[in-house]
Design a protein around this motif. Structure first.
Motif, PDB file in Angstrom:
ATOM      1  N   MET A   1      54.184  80.259 -75.031  1.00  0.00           N
ATOM      2  CA  MET A   1      55.044  80.470 -73.868  1.00  0.00           C
ATOM      3  C   MET A   1      54.761  81.854 -73.271  1.00  0.00           C
ATOM      4  O   MET A   1      55.605  82.751 -73.267  1.00  0.00           O
ATOM      5  N   VAL A   2      53.520  82.016 -72.797  1.00  0.00           N
ATOM      6  CA  VAL A   2      53.090  83.288 -72.213  1.00  0.00           C
ATOM      7  C   VAL A   2      52.305  82.993 -70.945  1.00  0.00           C
ATOM      8  O   VAL A   2      51.913  81.858 -70.678  1.00  0.00           O
ATOM      9  N   GLN A   3      52.066  84.018 -70.170  1.00  0.00           N
ATOM     10  CA  GLN A   3      51.262  83.881 -68.956  1.00  0.00           C
ATOM     11  C   GLN A   3      49.812  84.242 -69.262  1.00  0.00           C
ATOM     12  O   GLN A   3      49.533  85.193 -69.985  1.00  0.00           O
ATOM     13  N   GLY A   4      48.898  83.481 -68.694  1.00  0.00           N
ATOM     14  CA  GLY A   4      47.491  83.830 -68.830  1.00  0.00           C
ATOM     15  C   GLY A   4      46.651  82.688 -69.361  1.00  0.00           C
ATOM     16  O   GLY A   4      47.050  81.970 -70.280  1.00  0.00           O
ATOM     17  N   THR A   5      45.463  82.506 -68.748  1.00  0.00           N
ATOM     18  CA  THR A   5      44.458  81.545 -69.211  1.00  0.00           C
ATOM     19  C   THR A   5      43.178  82.340 -69.426  1.00  0.00           C
ATOM     20  O   THR A   5      42.379  82.522 -68.512  1.00  0.00           O
TER      21      THR A   5
ATOM     22  N   VAL B   1      27.051  72.647 -78.712  1.00  0.00           N
ATOM     23  CA  VAL B   1      27.913  71.730 -77.954  1.00  0.00           C
ATOM     24  C   VAL B   1      29.188  72.491 -77.622  1.00  0.00           C
ATOM     25  O   VAL B   1      29.926  72.896 -78.538  1.00  0.00           O
ATOM     26  N   VAL B   2      29.459  72.714 -76.338  1.00  0.00           N
ATOM     27  CA  VAL B   2      30.642  73.463 -75.911  1.00  0.00           C
ATOM     28  C   VAL B   2      31.458  72.591 -74.958  1.00  0.00           C
ATOM     29  O   VAL B   2      30.937  72.119 -73.944  1.00  0.00           O
ATOM     30  N   LEU B   3      32.740  72.380 -75.304  1.00  0.00           N
ATOM     31  CA  LEU B   3      33.649  71.558 -74.508  1.00  0.00           C
ATOM     32  C   LEU B   3      34.886  72.378 -74.189  1.00  0.00           C
ATOM     33  O   LEU B   3      35.448  73.033 -75.078  1.00  0.00           O
ATOM     34  N   VAL B   4      35.324  72.345 -72.934  1.00  0.00           N
ATOM     35  CA  VAL B   4      36.483  73.126 -72.498  1.00  0.00           C
ATOM     36  C   VAL B   4      37.524  72.178 -71.930  1.00  0.00           C
ATOM     37  O   VAL B   4      37.215  71.361 -71.047  1.00  0.00           O
ATOM     38  N   VAL B   5      38.767  72.266 -72.430  1.00  0.00           N
ATOM     39  CA  VAL B   5      39.896  71.483 -71.927  1.00  0.00           C
ATOM     40  C   VAL B   5      40.903  72.460 -71.337  1.00  0.00           C
ATOM     41  O   VAL B   5      41.443  73.312 -72.049  1.00  0.00           O
ATOM     42  N   THR B   6      41.177  72.338 -70.034  1.00  0.00           N
ATOM     43  CA  THR B   6      42.079  73.282 -69.384  1.00  0.00           C
ATOM     44  C   THR B   6      42.725  72.646 -68.165  1.00  0.00           C
ATOM     45  O   THR B   6      42.240  71.641 -67.633  1.00  0.00           O
ATOM     46  N   ASP B   7      43.830  73.232 -67.747  1.00  0.00           N
ATOM     47  CA  ASP B   7      44.499  72.747 -66.532  1.00  0.00           C
ATOM     48  C   ASP B   7      44.624  73.848 -65.490  1.00  0.00           C
ATOM     49  O   ASP B   7      45.368  73.718 -64.523  1.00  0.00           O
ATOM     50  N   GLY B   8      43.899  74.961 -65.681  1.00  0.00           N
ATOM     51  CA  GLY B   8      43.999  76.042 -64.711  1.00  0.00           C
ATOM     52  C   GLY B   8      42.788  76.953 -64.746  1.00  0.00           C
ATOM     53  O   GLY B   8      42.059  77.023 -65.745  1.00  0.00           O
ATOM     54  N   GLU B   9      42.573  77.642 -63.660  1.00  0.00           N
ATOM     55  CA  GLU B   9      41.459  78.587 -63.586  1.00  0.00           C
ATOM     56  C   GLU B   9      41.761  79.821 -64.429  1.00  0.00           C
ATOM     57  O   GLU B   9      42.925  80.074 -64.794  1.00  0.00           O
ATOM     58  N   PRO B  10      40.755  80.631 -64.766  1.00  0.00           N
ATOM     59  CA  PRO B  10      41.003  81.835 -65.573  1.00  0.00           C
ATOM     60  C   PRO B  10      41.900  82.816 -64.828  1.00  0.00           C
ATOM     61  O   PRO B  10      41.664  83.130 -63.664  1.00  0.00           O
ATOM     62  N   THR B  11      42.953  83.284 -65.521  1.00  0.00           N
ATOM     63  CA  THR B  11      43.856  84.275 -64.931  1.00  0.00           C
ATOM     64  C   THR B  11      43.988  85.507 -65.817  1.00  0.00           C
ATOM     65  O   THR B  11      44.843  86.351 -65.564  1.00  0.00           O
ATOM     66  N   ALA B  12      43.159  85.591 -66.876  1.00  0.00           N
ATOM     67  CA  ALA B  12      43.232  86.752 -67.777  1.00  0.00           C
ATOM     68  C   ALA B  12      41.851  86.990 -68.372  1.00  0.00           C
ATOM     69  O   ALA B  12      41.028  86.079 -68.461  1.00  0.00           O
ATOM     70  N   HIS B  13      41.612  88.217 -68.767  1.00  0.00           N
ATOM     71  CA  HIS B  13      40.370  88.562 -69.458  1.00  0.00           C
ATOM     72  C   HIS B  13      40.674  89.619 -70.508  1.00  0.00           C
ATOM     73  O   HIS B  13      41.757  90.223 -70.513  1.00  0.00           O
TER      74      HIS B  13
ATOM     75  N   GLY C   1      41.739  78.025 -79.452  1.00  0.00           N
ATOM     76  CA  GLY C   1      42.846  77.931 -78.509  1.00  0.00           C
ATOM     77  C   GLY C   1      42.940  79.207 -77.693  1.00  0.00           C
ATOM     78  O   GLY C   1      42.701  80.303 -78.209  1.00  0.00           O
ATOM     79  N   PHE C   2      43.280  79.072 -76.422  1.00  0.00           N
ATOM     80  CA  PHE C   2      43.366  80.274 -75.589  1.00  0.00           C
ATOM     81  C   PHE C   2      44.541  80.180 -74.631  1.00  0.00           C
ATOM     82  O   PHE C   2      44.849  79.134 -74.072  1.00  0.00           O
ATOM     83  N   SER C   3      45.236  81.293 -74.496  1.00  0.00           N
ATOM     84  CA  SER C   3      46.285  81.473 -73.480  1.00  0.00           C
ATOM     85  C   SER C   3      46.075  82.871 -72.914  1.00  0.00           C
ATOM     86  O   SER C   3      45.094  83.088 -72.214  1.00  0.00           O
ATOM     87  N   ASN C   4      46.961  83.841 -73.228  1.00  0.00           N
ATOM     88  CA  ASN C   4      46.697  85.200 -72.768  1.00  0.00           C
ATOM     89  C   ASN C   4      45.570  85.846 -73.578  1.00  0.00           C
ATOM     90  O   ASN C   4      44.932  86.783 -73.134  1.00  0.00           O
ATOM     91  N   TYR C   5      45.339  85.337 -74.795  1.00  0.00           N
ATOM     92  CA  TYR C   5      44.156  85.705 -75.567  1.00  0.00           C
ATOM     93  C   TYR C   5      43.727  84.453 -76.324  1.00  0.00           C
ATOM     94  O   TYR C   5      44.407  83.421 -76.292  1.00  0.00           O
TER      95      TYR C   5
ATOM     96  N   ARG D   1      44.394  91.205 -70.166  1.00  0.00           N
ATOM     97  CA  ARG D   1      44.958  91.627 -68.882  1.00  0.00           C
ATOM     98  C   ARG D   1      45.137  90.387 -68.005  1.00  0.00           C
ATOM     99  O   ARG D   1      44.205  89.626 -67.776  1.00  0.00           O
ATOM    100  N   PHE D   2      46.378  90.185 -67.524  1.00  0.00           N
ATOM    101  CA  PHE D   2      46.712  89.015 -66.708  1.00  0.00           C
ATOM    102  C   PHE D   2      46.924  89.432 -65.257  1.00  0.00           C
ATOM    103  O   PHE D   2      47.560  90.455 -64.976  1.00  0.00           O
ATOM    104  N   GLU D   3      46.390  88.607 -64.333  1.00  0.00           N
ATOM    105  CA  GLU D   3      46.626  88.829 -62.909  1.00  0.00           C
ATOM    106  C   GLU D   3      46.672  87.479 -62.197  1.00  0.00           C
ATOM    107  O   GLU D   3      45.884  86.575 -62.494  1.00  0.00           O
ATOM    108  N   TRP D   4      47.609  87.363 -61.279  1.00  0.00           N
ATOM    109  CA  TRP D   4      47.682  86.172 -60.432  1.00  0.00           C
ATOM    110  C   TRP D   4      47.903  86.602 -58.985  1.00  0.00           C
ATOM    111  O   TRP D   4      48.817  87.386 -58.721  1.00  0.00           O
ATOM    112  N   PRO D   5      47.084  86.133 -58.071  1.00  0.00           N
ATOM    113  CA  PRO D   5      45.901  85.279 -58.255  1.00  0.00           C
ATOM    114  C   PRO D   5      44.844  85.984 -59.099  1.00  0.00           C
ATOM    115  O   PRO D   5      44.884  87.207 -59.271  1.00  0.00           O
TER     116      PRO D   5
END
Length: 649
Positions: free
Chosen positions: A527-531, A553-565, A507-511, A573-577
């Protein structure tokens, strides 16, 4: 002997099949897979009831009936019946006395009439003044004594349920026994307050006065509870009357107790009961609007029933912290709704107990959790849903029919070789020994050359990585439940059909973090910012590197582009855009996946243009595919792609 057969009425149907707790868990799973917690899902199930052959009612139906019973009781209750009847008997006695005095021309008769004319309008004061009056009319005297008997019986019945019937026929010996019981009861309470009371004392008391307590309490605590609830209901009755009615009835009660010689004992008992149960609503008025006047004892019973129904309603709502079905009073359910409601409650309790006893639920630090066994069951349920929407055909066999180590038996065998892990073919091994060296004694001596192994189909093993977006946007778009159900379904598929595979759900969000199978069902979004897809790919890469001989076999389920690394210091580190650094680091991990020969397929749950551009670049670099899946078909897409990838390998 003659036998009669009829409908069974004394409890649950003994021939009904037991309720399948697995079915209960599946029904809970609908809510859990939609994002509910296990506790909320269990409460929803208990509120709805248990469908099936028994068709047991749930807490909502029981609560609805309790509320209807409360309305009926409040709409059919009038509390001033005793006062009304006392007034009627007083007027009757005065009328009878006037009829006796009217023909008499003497001054004494006129004086008596004047005394009757001067009586106060307050019933209690009028009764008090007439207590010393020398009645001329025998009928009036009898009516007045009837009034006194009524007050004595109603007042005692308001405190001791059933006392009215016991005192139906005036008897000095009976009243003396009541006075003795009150004295013994107060003495027992005093001893208990000093810590000197024993169960033997209570048993002796009940043996002597059992007929005065139809509730048949088993110990002093139960007796105190019964009496305190009734005393509190009496106080609520007085509080529910108008000030004038309250004053009149209180005066009548005091006179009745004084006349019976019970005033002091009743005062002692009232103080003891209040000190032991101050939590009861002693002076809270009750709104009733019935047309049928009730006697004081019946009115107190009605108010006591209303209080019990109110407590029962609170328990049935189960909306307070730590609520359990064991909090619901079974006796109160039986009194209010009958035996069938008790059977329904028992069935609900049994389901709650069995879910824990059979290892599907556990309580940890006051929190209800699913066990790994329950998670596996929910995963199987999610998998069945996915497969129910797939087209029929060969799904997931991905066989290679040369001799293998992990597939199904082919029916053939071959000589054993050092290092073989296939099962020994016992029959053919023994036949080889018999053919090689027949023995008259029937004993078979085996050598290494006699052994044969059963051949199995060869199956490839895969290292599976499912990367699931946990960011808050998944919840906002309503796609989180579908993602969780998909993860459970894939986990169940690999565990049941491909146990040789190594699956890891990240699972991934801000990390990013690795998700264990037993936490998937109760998993919630972050409930945090970051993908932070960069961190998720890093973890997935380490999983693939630990299994170099497995098919990736690698499968990715997401609803947004990467916004953190993940920075070099290990802090997200989160940044938008999205910053150029985030995109570069994420695509660098995509390139590493390509060098590992891992096809990376992305399942988009949003139509954002930035996301489309990013996943198209991923597909260009890696050669994987992009799916634009709706939430309701996400599981079907992911499972189908996983099976297709393994077959093609």
């Amino acid at each position: 002997m003659a036998y009669r057969y009829g409908e069974f009425h004394e409890g649950p149907d003994p021939l009904a099949p037991p309720y399948d707790v697995r079915g209960a868990l599946d029904e809970m799973g609908d809510a859990i897979l939609s994002g509910s917690t296990p506790l909320d899902a269990l409460r929803d199930l208990l509120r709805r009831g248990l469908p099936g052959a028994a068709d047991r009612r749930g807490l909502e139906d029981l609560l609805r009936q309790v509320r209807r019973r409360r309305r009926e009781l409040r709409d059919n209750t009038r509390l001033d019946g005793t006062l009304e009847r006392a007034r009627a008997l007083l007027d009757k006695a005065i009328g009878q006395e006037r009829a006796e005095l009217f023909p008499d021309p003497s001054d004494d008769a006129r004086f008596r009439e004047a005394s009757l004319d001067a009586l106060p309008s307050d019933t209690a004061r009028a009764v008090q003044e007439l207590g010393e009056y020398d009645w001329r009319s025998a009928a009036a005297r009898q009516t007045f004594e009837e009034l006194r008997d009524l007050l004595r019986r109603e007042v005692l019945d308001s405190q001791f349920r059933g006392m009215r019937d016991a005192l139906a026929n005036p008897d000095p010996a009976a009243m003396e026994r009541v006075r003795q019981m009150m004295s013994d009861l107060n003495d027992m309470l005093d001893r208990d307050s000093r810590g000197e009371h024993t169960q033997d004392d209570f048993d002796q008391f009940m043996q002597k006065y059992r007929d005065m307590f139809p509730e048949n309490p088993r110990n002093l605590e139960e007796l105190v509870d019964i009496l305190a609830r009734r005393a509190a209901a009496t106080q609520r009755l007085l509080a529910s009357l108008t000030p004038g009615q309250r004053e009149e009835l209180s005066g009548l009660i005091d006179q009745a107790l004084q006349q019976a010689g019970l005033a002091e004992q009743m005062r002692r008992l009232g103080n003891a009961l209040y000190s032991r149960r101050p939590d009861l609503a002693w002076n809270t008025p009750e709104r009733v609007s019935g047309d049928e006047p009730l006697g004081m004892g019946d009115a107190v019973t009605a108010l006591q029933d209303l209080a019990d129904l109110s407590d029962l309603e609170t328990a049935l709502r189960q909306d307070y912290p730590g609520a359990r079905l064991d909090d619901i009073d079974e006796d109160a359910i039986r009194r209010a709704l009958g035996r069938s409601a008790v059977d329904d409650l028992d069935a609900l309790r049994q389901v709650e107990r069995e879910l824990e006893a059979q290892g599907y639920l556990r309580r940890h630090r006051g929190k209800l959790e699913l066990t790994p066994k329950a998670v596996r069951r929910l995963g199987e349920t999610a998998l069945r849903r996915v497969f129910s929407s797939l087209e029929s055909g060969r799904r997931g066999d991905h066989d290679q029919h040369d001799a293998g180590k992990a597939g199904e038996l082919t029916g053939s065998s071959r000589p054993w070789r050092f290092g073989d892990e296939q099962p020994i073919d016992v029959v053919r091994t023994i036949v080889n020994g018999v053919r090689r060296a027949p023995s008259p004694s029937g004993r078979v001596a085996l050598t290494v050359d006699d052994f044969e192994v059963a051949e199995t189909e060869r199956r490839t093993a895969a290292a599976v990585c499912l990367l699931v977006d946990l960011s808050y946007s998944m919840a906002l778009r309503g796609t989180w439940a579908a993602a969780k159900q998909t993860a459970l379904a894939l986990q169940a598929l690999v565990a049941s059909k491909f146990p040789q595979d190594a699956v890891q759900i990240i699972g991934f969000s801000n990390y990013a973090r690795v998700l264990q199978p037993d936490e998937l069902a109760g998993l919630e979004w972050d409930m945090v910012q970051g993908t932070n897809l960069h961190h998720a790919l890093l973890i997935a890469g380490r999983h693939l590197d630990r299994h170099p001989d497995f098919e990736p076999v690698v499968l990715v389920v997401t609803d947004g582009e990467p916004t953190a690394h993940l920075t070099r210091s290990g802090v997200p580190r989160f940044e938008w855009p999205p910053s150029a650094e985030t995109l570069e680091l994420t695509l660098a991990e995509v390139d590493k996946m390509t060098r590992r020969r891992a096809t990376l397929n992305v399942f988009m749950l949003a139509a954002d243009e930035r996301l489309k551009d990013f996943v198209n670049e991923v597909a260009r670099r890696n050669g994987g595919r992009v799916f634009s899946a709706s939430a309701d078909r996400l599981g079907e897409y992911v499972v189908s792609d996983f099976l297709r990838a393994r077959r093609s390998r």
